[in-house]
Design a protein around this motif. Structure first.
Motif, PDB file in Angstrom:
ATOM      1  N   LEU A   1       0.838  -1.196   0.000  1.00 25.66           N
ATOM      2  CA  LEU A   1       0.000   0.000   0.000  1.00 25.66           C
ATOM      3  C   LEU A   1       0.873   1.246   0.000  1.00 25.66           C
ATOM      4  N   HIS A   2       0.737   2.054  -1.009  1.00 23.89           N
ATOM      5  CA  HIS A   2       1.479   3.311  -1.042  1.00 23.89           C
ATOM      6  C   HIS A   2       0.694   4.365  -0.262  1.00 23.89           C
ATOM      7  N   PRO A   3       1.377   5.188   0.512  1.00 21.47           N
ATOM      8  CA  PRO A   3       0.615   6.182   1.300  1.00 21.47           C
ATOM      9  C   PRO A   3      -0.186   7.154   0.422  1.00 21.47           C
ATOM     10  N   ASP A   4       0.208   7.341  -0.801  1.00 19.91           N
ATOM     11  CA  ASP A   4      -0.520   8.275  -1.677  1.00 19.91           C
ATOM     12  C   ASP A   4      -1.477   7.585  -2.640  1.00 19.91           C
ATOM     13  N   ARG A   5      -1.736   6.325  -2.398  1.00 21.43           N
ATOM     14  CA  ARG A   5      -2.610   5.600  -3.343  1.00 21.43           C
ATOM     15  C   ARG A   5      -3.958   6.304  -3.491  1.00 21.43           C
ATOM     16  N   LEU A   6      -4.438   6.282  -4.715  1.00 21.90           N
ATOM     17  CA  LEU A   6      -5.747   6.822  -5.107  1.00 21.90           C
ATOM     18  C   LEU A   6      -5.806   8.340  -5.122  1.00 21.90           C
ATOM     19  N   PHE A   7      -4.734   9.003  -4.729  1.00 20.50           N
ATOM     20  CA  PHE A   7      -4.729  10.460  -4.846  1.00 20.50           C
ATOM     21  C   PHE A   7      -4.379  10.845  -6.286  1.00 20.50           C
ATOM     22  N   PRO A   8      -4.832  11.998  -6.730  1.00 21.43           N
ATOM     23  CA  PRO A   8      -4.538  12.414  -8.113  1.00 21.43           C
ATOM     24  C   PRO A   8      -3.035  12.551  -8.337  1.00 21.43           C
ATOM     25  N   ALA A   9      -2.616  12.276  -9.557  1.00 19.48           N
ATOM     26  CA  ALA A   9      -1.192  12.332  -9.865  1.00 19.48           C
ATOM     27  C   ALA A   9      -0.646  13.754  -9.833  1.00 19.48           C
ATOM     28  N   ASP A  10      -1.431  14.707 -10.239  1.00 17.08           N
ATOM     29  CA  ASP A  10      -0.961  16.096 -10.251  1.00 17.08           C
ATOM     30  C   ASP A  10      -0.483  16.506  -8.857  1.00 17.08           C
ATOM     31  N   ALA A  11       0.742  17.010  -8.784  1.00 20.04           N
ATOM     32  CA  ALA A  11       1.378  17.220  -7.480  1.00 20.04           C
ATOM     33  C   ALA A  11       0.615  18.222  -6.617  1.00 20.04           C
ATOM     34  N   ALA A  12       0.154  19.308  -7.229  1.00 16.95           N
ATOM     35  CA  ALA A  12      -0.534  20.328  -6.437  1.00 16.95           C
ATOM     36  C   ALA A  12      -1.855  19.784  -5.901  1.00 16.95           C
ATOM     37  N   THR A  13      -2.570  19.065  -6.733  1.00 14.56           N
ATOM     38  CA  THR A  13      -3.845  18.510  -6.296  1.00 14.56           C
ATOM     39  C   THR A  13      -3.614  17.421  -5.249  1.00 14.56           C
ATOM     40  N   ARG A  14      -2.584  16.629  -5.472  1.00 14.31           N
ATOM     41  CA  ARG A  14      -2.276  15.578  -4.497  1.00 14.31           C
ATOM     42  C   ARG A  14      -1.968  16.168  -3.129  1.00 14.31           C
ATOM     43  N   ALA A  15      -1.254  17.264  -3.117  1.00 13.08           N
ATOM     44  CA  ALA A  15      -0.918  17.868  -1.824  1.00 13.08           C
ATOM     45  C   ALA A  15      -2.180  18.293  -1.081  1.00 13.08           C
ATOM     46  N   ILE A  16      -3.139  18.808  -1.804  1.00 10.84           N
ATOM     47  CA  ILE A  16      -4.410  19.180  -1.160  1.00 10.84           C
ATOM     48  C   ILE A  16      -5.108  17.930  -0.631  1.00 10.84           C
ATOM     49  N   ALA A  17      -5.146  16.895  -1.473  1.00 10.30           N
ATOM     50  CA  ALA A  17      -5.800  15.647  -1.052  1.00 10.30           C
ATOM     51  C   ALA A  17      -5.134  15.086   0.204  1.00 10.30           C
ATOM     52  N   GLN A  18      -3.813  15.153   0.242  1.00  6.80           N
ATOM     53  CA  GLN A  18      -3.103  14.662   1.430  1.00  6.80           C
ATOM     54  C   GLN A  18      -3.537  15.436   2.678  1.00  6.80           C
TER      55      GLN A  18
ATOM     56  N   VAL B   1     -10.901  22.121  -5.102  1.00  7.60           N
ATOM     57  CA  VAL B   1     -10.074  23.190  -4.523  1.00  7.60           C
ATOM     58  C   VAL B   1      -9.034  23.649  -5.544  1.00  7.60           C
ATOM     59  N   ALA B   2      -8.384  22.696  -6.188  1.00  9.23           N
ATOM     60  CA  ALA B   2      -7.324  23.052  -7.148  1.00  9.23           C
ATOM     61  C   ALA B   2      -7.884  23.851  -8.309  1.00  9.23           C
ATOM     62  N   GLU B   3      -9.125  23.591  -8.644  1.00  7.19           N
ATOM     63  CA  GLU B   3      -9.765  24.358  -9.720  1.00  7.19           C
ATOM     64  C   GLU B   3     -10.531  25.563  -9.167  1.00  7.19           C
ATOM     65  N   HIS B   4     -10.306  25.868  -7.898  1.00  7.41           N
ATOM     66  CA  HIS B   4     -10.878  27.072  -7.281  1.00  7.41           C
ATOM     67  C   HIS B   4     -12.392  27.096  -7.381  1.00  7.41           C
ATOM     68  N   ARG B   5     -12.983  25.918  -7.169  1.00  5.06           N
ATOM     69  CA  ARG B   5     -14.441  25.841  -7.181  1.00  5.06           C
ATOM     70  C   ARG B   5     -14.999  25.851  -5.765  1.00  5.06           C
ATOM     71  N   ILE B   6     -14.205  25.427  -4.811  1.00  6.77           N
ATOM     72  CA  ILE B   6     -14.515  25.642  -3.395  1.00  6.77           C
ATOM     73  C   ILE B   6     -13.202  26.030  -2.732  1.00  6.77           C
ATOM     74  N   ASP B   7     -13.295  26.568  -1.525  1.00  8.37           N
ATOM     75  CA  ASP B   7     -12.087  26.909  -0.780  1.00  8.37           C
ATOM     76  C   ASP B   7     -11.649  25.717   0.064  1.00  8.37           C
ATOM     77  N   GLU B   8     -10.382  25.735   0.453  1.00  8.03           N
ATOM     78  CA  GLU B   8      -9.870  24.563   1.147  1.00  8.03           C
ATOM     79  C   GLU B   8     -10.533  24.369   2.511  1.00  8.03           C
ATOM     80  N   ASP B   9     -10.901  25.434   3.189  1.00  6.36           N
ATOM     81  CA  ASP B   9     -11.569  25.246   4.483  1.00  6.36           C
ATOM     82  C   ASP B   9     -12.915  24.552   4.292  1.00  6.36           C
TER      83      ASP B   9
END
Lengths: 473, 473, 473
Positions: free
Chosen positions: A4-21, A445-453
């Motif tokens: 199991l990779h800790p980032d499994r199923l998160f989007p590949a795009d680094a910026a989006t992945r960081a938000i998902a994390q 969030v990455a597409e600025h459709r909602i805010d991160e909070d």
């Protein structure tokens, strides 16, 4: 190398992945709320060891054996029990090796992810299953199962399950739930840990095997004359109360279609009389199921049980397999399912009732954006259950959010259901759902459709709050 | 922190986003062409101030109040007017606070994006709506609405609208368009700014409330005997001409299905006689609508009006809500819609006519790749309208492009329709469409499926040229 | 600037793209296995030069001329031959210029990618087609076609085709395959290079033009009395054997629906008698096709030919176009297609037969996740053909994988079919499939859903092994 990779199923795009994390980090440890599933309450009541790796992980898992079957492996060789006396493989180690030899078939499927999660997180195995390591894995798991920390209750606590619902028939006397009611473990953390749910198909669906006998049994259990319409309805009301006393907060209805009806009392009674007399044809059977959904809604308004409707499966598609192996053997195939017309009679009658709550499921993904989201996005009594069965997997979950959110938002959905009899896979399934939801939110969030909070709030809702509220747990 | 991020709706991947930014930069300031919508022509004819924030932004917006309704908020409390005398909330500030308190429900929905755009771009508000700032926002917007730069014409110009089409019934005398015809503002920039469109449903659909009276009114307006088939058709031709004189370049047809028919003249006349006599059943009503689409096509070939077909909505799904609140109250639910068989009679007759142009819409996304793109990708008279209604949102728009482009290309689509009565949201809606189209094109460029110079051309086409050409504006 | 970017069709995300590049590098040079298509066996038997650029690349390509037609260009002007004597454009250069002038219409379509690939890889053209360079491109291609290295066999070898299947009617005597059987080129690399496939629609579908005459011809060819049910079936068996001797490993069935039937022998015979007497109505015709799928399955179990079912096209949608131009002119439009009920009679009879293999195709993408993946994911005789026809394009292929993999895995799919008569586009089409499959696998790796070594295995399977095995080549 870990399974199991800790980032499994998160989007590949680094910026989006960081938000998902970041989103996932906040919710990954929340307790599991499992409001709909098919685990065996005897496990929790009796707390006895699971028998062996194959009996636990392969033989009862229709996702697993259907894939093997699709590639020409006989169900007999997987040890699926037969009801016609055909001999089956009984050596669990041989069955285990069969899985190991065919492990490559599961690439890209949820079974692979769920089992890898079980191997690594539950049993500490970090090597991909293959023929060479099959015996070692078997021995290791088998040894674990004999240890106290792998007893059902120990796993329940280790999995951080807050509450789990099982599913029972009205003619089930709920002995395990009754036993749990007297066991301090059941309420050691406050509310009940194991609750039932009322699944009346065996006494509501004239096409269900043994229907008439089931209705008679319902009469015996309740002291009602269930050969009369009034007695039959009274018996339902009585059993629903009993199920409530065993923690039930919901009912569940697995009909071939979502059809509902709103007959007059006289018409309904006449229909019931034909059905119970065994003189009902296909149309009457369908109409009776339809009417019973409306009757169940009426009872729900009174007793507060939340309705779940799981329609659209053509069950037991292969008569050969049904004859040899029985129900639930992987041969249930979805069909097209209409909701907009099917639900109208019930909604015309009770659609604006504030106390009614109905959770809709589908196996027909085309209904997500066309019917289900528009319906749940306006009717106060309707909510959408999560991606179900064949769609309970990363791509299916992603499509569910993409096709429902713009019309129904998040608040008209109900969090995740694991819907499984595979107890050990429950943490795996919830973890997949959490990761996919965080990934979807991260994209917004990455597409600025909602805010991160807002995404943090929503991640919590989807993981915990919505399930508790929607199921009134 | 601003409500609108400059990169909103662009793909997260940095390289793709950079392409989308370049594409968007070139087209973001193009004028708005709004060839189909439901704004009130009185606004532009009379140029009077809008009344208050809630009456402008909440009460008439079915996207907004249906979401509130879905979460158990009564439409009465949102101030949706009733027709049965039930009292409703009349204090606009209370209605505004209700929205603010429930603002979280709109996360991930287009309503949220549209309203945030209105708040920030039209009114200069940069704080997310919540209970604490609700009153201040209300007061600020209310004050704005009283100022001359917020009058309808001032906003029209500020929004850089080149032309907008309203939608009217054949029995509408078009008084506002007539008044505009004599107003220099209407043609101050050259062509007409506000045009009508011919929506004959009230006199074509036997199931439309007041159908027979509407047909009689059509007779009065035209001096034709609309109780005869010949007179009825002649009346349509006359009204179409009148609508053309008020700028109409299109008709619009909102039928439950896309069914067409091609009856003989005698059959059609007999059908009309049954329908107008009130003796038509369900099948006749459906057949009459079907025949009338073909009659409208025949007239379009003569007078050049472009046909729009908007089929597939099960209108007024809740009889309770219809009884209390009337039509268009958020309870229209899409159903499955067939095109391939439904359109055949019309296409068999007129499908290869060079002067005919039909724009097809759908609420059933399954038809995009299966039926609509294959049909529009070969029939010269067919084009595809943009993602409609529930699908007029980022995910829906993306699916539209992904499921139609490979078969129908871009040239068989018609640019964007805002299709709204929410005048202030028009720039927001066009901006969403522009951003999503640029994002889709950017992905094609990033994946080396088209070159960037082609994407620039296409972005211009999708934003401006296709709408002008397809609607013959 | 080249027409083809080396990274085309790979995901934009840099990390995912790098994985896709690595996967693609290992499989891009694998031989082409083309198990289903419509090339002309005469090309390979006679090895004569192709006539001119337009006759080769435009006039026979329904993807190309349907797009031109959709924008109002007459098929006559594209030189599509008429059967009613209407004169058509005969100057291939003028037809070529017409394409060049309208080249922008193909942006975002697979035709554009396929033709760009042909231009650059086959003919060495590196400039985007336009009006200015149209004549030069024409002259260059025309000159190439006269050179020996552009003869069919030279291209066959240059394209690295290992084996290609054509598709023929039972009443085709297969003269070109027979000639090839005696030509050393046919087996110069071992197995046969060009094989046939048995497509019995002309003698199985009562609605096929000339059905009765075709059945009579079948009798003449076989010496069987095909006016009797027994003789008709025996004739099929005989022709299937003959086709096998010409390399056939598969049959192909292009029915309007996927309906199957399992009549008793007596019922089937009576049905055949009605059909062959010409007294069958629509229902009988459909039932006969349905029964014949089951008969073909029975024969497949005996002779080992793999069945392909290509259902769901509403053929010749425009009667005007059919009358003037005949079949296969771009006016075939998909309709909704059911599998779960339609296939049940055949599956009830033969679904668990180990020797039976059926490859299912669809034009209705909604069936991927709802019916096809669940069916192929459990029935040992069922596999899924690749994205077909309108869906044989990057977005369509991506949806195919996303909607089938989680339920059916990869092993229940069969690799790629080019399914084309456009011989020169075959490498382009396979290359698109390879790139899209690598991109899909790369995403699974990037999201840690499979490991990269597994993706390499799978890329090889999807490119080569599955096609060879599924088609028993």
């Amino acid at each position: 190398m870990a399974l199991l990779h800790p980032d499994r199923l998160f989007p590949a795009d680094a910026a989006t992945r960081a938000i998902a994390q970041r989103l996932y980090r906040e919710i990954k440890a929340l307790p599991i709320v499992s409001p709909h599933g098919h685990t065996d309450p005897a496990w929790f009541a009796n707390n006895e060891p699971f028998s062996n790796p194959s009996a636990l992980l392969i033989q009862p898992d229709h996702y697993v054996f259907r894939m093997l079957c699709s590639q020409g492996i006989r169900l007999e060789d997987v040890g699926v029990p037969t009801r016609d006396g055909t001999p089956v493989e009984t050596d669990p180690r041989k069955i285990w090796r069969l899985l190991a030899r065919n492990w490559h078939l599961f690439r890209g499927t949820p079974s692979r992810m769920w089992l890898d999660h079980v191997f690594e997180e539950v049993f500490g195995i970090s090597e991909r299953l293959n023929e060479a390591n099959a015996d070692a894995a078997y021995d290791h798991i088998d040894a674990c199962l004999k240890r106290p920390e792998f007893l059902p209750r120990a796993l329940f606590e280790r999995f951080n399950i807050e509450v789990i619902a099982t599913t029972e028939s009205p003619v089930d006397t709920l002995p395990h739930h009754a036993r749990l009611a007297n066991d301090p473990w059941q309420t050691a953390r406050g509310n009940k840990r194991v609750v039932t749910a009322y699944r009346p198909d065996p006494v509501v669906d004239p096409d269900f095997g043994g229907f008439a006998a089931n209705v008679d049994k319902l009469g015996e259990l309740t002291g009602e004359n269930t050969r009369t319409w009034a007695g039959y309805l009274a018996a339902h009301r009585q059993r629903r109360e009993y199920f409530k006393s065993m923690g039930a907060t919901s009912t569940d209805h697995g009909h071939p279609t979502a059809r509902t009806a709103d007959l007059s009392a006289a018409e309904a009674e006449a229909l019931f009389n034909r059905v119970i007399a065994g003189s009902a044809g296909r149309d009457d059977a369908e109409l009776f199921r339809a009417q019973m959904l409306t009757e169940m809604a009426r009872m729900s308004i009174d007793d507060g049980l939340v309705m779940q409707i799981h329609p659209g499966s053509v069950r037991n598609h292969s008569p050969q397999v049904l004859a040899r192996f029985g129900r639930d053997k992987g041969f249930d195939i979805p069909g097209r399912t209409d909701y907009v017309n099917a639900l109208k009679p019930l909604l015309d009658r009770f659609g604006m009732e504030p106390r009614l709550s109905i959770i809709l499921f589908t196996l027909d993904e085309t209904s997500y954006s066309r019917e289900l989201a528009p319906l749940a996005g306006v009717y106060p009594c309707l909510k959408l259950g999560p991606a179900w069965w064949f769609h309970d997997a990363p791509e299916g979950m992603r499509r569910f959010r993409e096709m429902t959110t713009e019309t129904a938002g998040f608040a008209n959905t109900v969090g995740f259901n694991d819907d499984t009899r595979a107890f050990l896979s429950i943490p795996a399934r919830h973890d997949v759902a959490r990761r996919i939801d965080c990934s979807f939110l991260a994209r917004l969030v990455a597409e600025h459709r909602i805010d991160e909070d807002e995404a943090h709030d929503l991640a919590h809702d989807l993981t915990y709050r919505l399930a508790k509220e929607a199921y009134r747990l």
